[in-house]
Design an enzyme around this catalytic site. Structure first.
Site, PDB file in Angstrom:
ATOM      1  N   SER A  12      10.377  -9.168 -11.105  1.00 17.94           N
ATOM      2  CA  SER A  12      10.445 -10.155  -9.998  1.00 17.94           C
ATOM      3  C   SER A  12      11.528 -11.412 -10.135  1.00 17.94           C
ATOM      4  O   SER A  12      11.702 -11.592 -11.341  1.00 17.94           O
ATOM      5  CB  SER A  12       9.063 -10.785 -10.120  1.00 17.94           C
ATOM      6  OG  SER A  12       8.779 -11.955  -9.090  1.00 17.94           O
TER       7      SER A  12
ATOM      8  N   TYR B  13       2.516 -14.661 -15.186  1.00 20.26           N
ATOM      9  CA  TYR B  13       3.363 -13.558 -14.290  1.00 20.26           C
ATOM     10  C   TYR B  13       4.670 -13.849 -14.541  1.00 20.26           C
ATOM     11  O   TYR B  13       5.262 -12.643 -14.831  1.00 20.26           O
ATOM     12  CB  TYR B  13       2.626 -13.892 -12.637  1.00 20.26           C
ATOM     13  CG  TYR B  13       3.384 -12.781 -11.844  1.00 20.26           C
ATOM     14  CD1 TYR B  13       2.974 -11.691 -11.620  1.00 20.26           C
ATOM     15  CD2 TYR B  13       4.611 -13.228 -10.855  1.00 20.26           C
ATOM     16  CE1 TYR B  13       3.741 -10.779 -10.579  1.00 20.26           C
ATOM     17  CE2 TYR B  13       5.116 -12.565 -10.233  1.00 20.26           C
ATOM     18  CZ  TYR B  13       4.448 -11.178 -10.007  1.00 20.26           C
ATOM     19  OH  TYR B  13       5.298 -10.410  -9.257  1.00 20.26           O
TER      20      TYR B  13
HETATM   21  P1  NAD Z   1       0.393  -4.533  -3.997  1.00 22.43           P
HETATM   22  O1  NAD Z   1      -0.796  -5.423  -4.471  1.00 22.43           O
HETATM   23  O2  NAD Z   1       0.486  -3.961  -2.588  1.00 22.43           O
HETATM   24  O3  NAD Z   1       0.475  -3.437  -5.059  1.00 22.43           O
HETATM   25  C1  NAD Z   1       0.013  -3.343  -6.393  1.00 22.43           C
HETATM   26  C2  NAD Z   1      -0.548  -1.816  -6.571  1.00 22.43           C
HETATM   27  O4  NAD Z   1      -0.859  -1.992  -8.251  1.00 22.43           O
HETATM   28  C3  NAD Z   1      -1.952  -1.661  -5.912  1.00 22.43           C
HETATM   29  O5  NAD Z   1      -2.025  -0.588  -5.219  1.00 22.43           O
HETATM   30  C4  NAD Z   1      -2.909  -1.940  -7.101  1.00 22.43           C
HETATM   31  O6  NAD Z   1      -4.136  -0.996  -6.679  1.00 22.43           O
HETATM   32  C5  NAD Z   1      -2.146  -1.237  -8.055  1.00 22.43           C
HETATM   33  N1  NAD Z   1      -2.538  -1.596  -9.547  1.00 22.43           N
HETATM   34  C6  NAD Z   1      -3.261  -2.760  -9.962  1.00 22.43           C
HETATM   35  N2  NAD Z   1      -3.581  -2.560 -11.178  1.00 22.43           N
HETATM   36  C7  NAD Z   1      -3.248  -1.366 -11.488  1.00 22.43           C
HETATM   37  C8  NAD Z   1      -3.496  -0.533 -12.628  1.00 22.43           C
HETATM   38  N3  NAD Z   1      -4.105  -1.205 -13.791  1.00 22.43           N
HETATM   39  N4  NAD Z   1      -3.107   0.784 -12.903  1.00 22.43           N
HETATM   40  C9  NAD Z   1      -2.539   1.283 -11.869  1.00 22.43           C
HETATM   41  N5  NAD Z   1      -2.420   0.586 -10.674  1.00 22.43           N
HETATM   42  C10 NAD Z   1      -2.782  -0.628 -10.649  1.00 22.43           C
HETATM   43  O7  NAD Z   1       1.444  -5.393  -4.440  1.00 22.43           O
HETATM   44  P2  NAD Z   1       3.083  -5.081  -3.965  1.00 22.43           P
HETATM   45  O8  NAD Z   1       3.583  -6.707  -3.531  1.00 22.43           O
HETATM   46  O9  NAD Z   1       3.356  -4.061  -3.459  1.00 22.43           O
HETATM   47  O10 NAD Z   1       3.494  -5.100  -5.616  1.00 22.43           O
HETATM   48  C11 NAD Z   1       4.076  -4.163  -6.020  1.00 22.43           C
HETATM   49  C12 NAD Z   1       4.838  -4.854  -7.435  1.00 22.43           C
HETATM   50  O11 NAD Z   1       5.997  -5.548  -6.940  1.00 22.43           O
HETATM   51  C13 NAD Z   1       4.180  -5.574  -8.507  1.00 22.43           C
HETATM   52  O12 NAD Z   1       4.682  -5.258  -9.641  1.00 22.43           O
HETATM   53  C14 NAD Z   1       4.444  -6.866  -8.112  1.00 22.43           C
HETATM   54  O13 NAD Z   1       4.118  -7.779  -9.204  1.00 22.43           O
HETATM   55  C15 NAD Z   1       5.826  -6.655  -7.684  1.00 22.43           C
HETATM   56  N6  NAD Z   1       6.426  -7.852  -7.062  1.00 22.43           N
HETATM   57  C16 NAD Z   1       6.149  -8.052  -5.704  1.00 22.43           C
HETATM   58  C17 NAD Z   1       6.681  -9.182  -4.981  1.00 22.43           C
HETATM   59  C18 NAD Z   1       6.232  -9.546  -3.689  1.00 22.43           C
HETATM   60  O14 NAD Z   1       6.482 -10.279  -2.965  1.00 22.43           O
HETATM   61  N7  NAD Z   1       5.444  -8.563  -2.764  1.00 22.43           N
HETATM   62  C19 NAD Z   1       7.680  -9.834  -5.450  1.00 22.43           C
HETATM   63  C20 NAD Z   1       8.110  -9.451  -6.760  1.00 22.43           C
HETATM   64  C21 NAD Z   1       7.775  -8.409  -7.519  1.00 22.43           C
END
Ligand code: NAD
Length: 249
Positions: free
Chosen positions: A140, A155
């Site tokens: 991130s 985080y």
């Molecule tokens: P999201 O909440 O839609 O996706 C996260 C997924 O991880 C969910 O489907 C959840 O069920 C799954 N998950 C949680 N705990 C778990 C576990 N113990 N085992 C297996 N799966 C698990 O959110 P997103 O925004 O799509 O996030 C995806 C990735 O991108 C994450 O790592 C997040 O930190 C990262 N990220 C997101 C953003 C943003 O702005 N959306 C920015 C930077 C990084």
């Protein structure tokens, strides 16, 4: 097609609006057979079925080593090989430094950082035996700028840890023709931040993004597909920023 006949595994890939599912969909469009891993509550089987019958959804908790190993064995049995792993599962929590409890710290680090360790450990023996593989880890911008948007300091630490772990894997497994790279998304519209950006903060965030808008899941998915594919075959240990210019460094 960039990923014809490749087997691609995506952790946390079931959320319909998430980066993982957008990546799964784009990889399927590029010819990959996709395996979506997620918690039971997220219903990975249903998510995979939405992509088509040749794709697989399995319940796997990335914080549990045995669960990751069982999933890898099932994938090997069903698909015969594992070419790509996307370490995407992650959770966040908006909390100030002094308010982070031990259990908050464990929870946040366990999914992003321990999860990246366990899922990678589960697929690496197969990739080593194949003498090929590509692992993409979702970090991130929070790791690079010290948070400040939605995630708390723990985080940021988890996501910075992912960068170190990925670079170390890249160094250790380059000789096995396994590449390991990271993507550092900025602010992308998904369920992780839905309804969590207060209106008064929104304009200030947009003012800090040269491209002037929040990203979409496909903006990240395209970069993950690039790193998973042979287009990037001389890239390993890199960090690809996908943030609309939010952090130019
Ligand atoms: P999201 O909440 O839609 O996706 C996260 C997924 O991880 C969910 O489907 C959840 O069920 C799954 N998950 C949680 N705990 C778990 C576990 N113990 N085992 C297996 N799966 C698990 O959110 P997103 O925004 O799509 O996030 C995806 C990735 O991108 C994450 O790592 C997040 O930190 C990262 N990220 C997101 C953003 C943003 O702005 N959306 C920015 C930077 C990084």
């Amino acid at each position: 097609m960039l990923l014809k006949d490749k087997v691609a595994v995506i952790t946390g890939g079931a959320g319909q609006n998430g980066l993982g599912f957008a990546t799964a969909r784009m990889m399927a469009e590029q010819g990959a057979r996709v395996v979506i891993l997620d918690l039971a509550v997220a219903d990975p089987q249903a998510a995979a079925a939405r992509l088509g019958a040749q794709h697989l959804g399995l319940v796997a908790d990335v914080t549990d080593k045995a669960s990751c190993e069982a999933a890898a064995a099932q994938i090997k049995a069903a698909m015969g090989r594992i070419d790509i792993l996307v370490n995407n599962a992650g959770i966040t929590q908006p909390v100030k430094f002094l308010d982070i409890t031990g259990s908050d710290y464990d929870r946040i680090l366990d999914v992003s950082l321990r999860g990246t360790l366990y899922a990678s450990q589960a697929v690496l023996p197969t990739m080593i035996a194949q003498n090929s593989g590509s692992i993409v880890c979702i970090s991130s911008v929070s790791a690079q700028r010290g948070g400040g948007i939605l995630g708390g300091p723990h985080y940021s630490a988890a996501k910075a840890g992912v960068l170190g772990l990925a670079r170390a894997m890249a160094r250790e497994y380059g000789g096995n023709n396994i590449r390991v790279n990271c993507v550092t998304p900025g602010l992308i519209a998904t369920d992780i931040n839905k309804g969590k950006i207060p209106d008064d903060k929104r304009q200030a965030i947009l003012d800090g993004i040269p491209l002037g808008h929040i990203g979409e899941p496909n903006d990240v998915a395209g970069c993950v597909v690039f790193l998973a594919s042979d287009l990037s075959k001389y890239c390993t240990g890199i960090t690809l920023d996908v943030n609309g210019g939010m952090l130019i460094h």
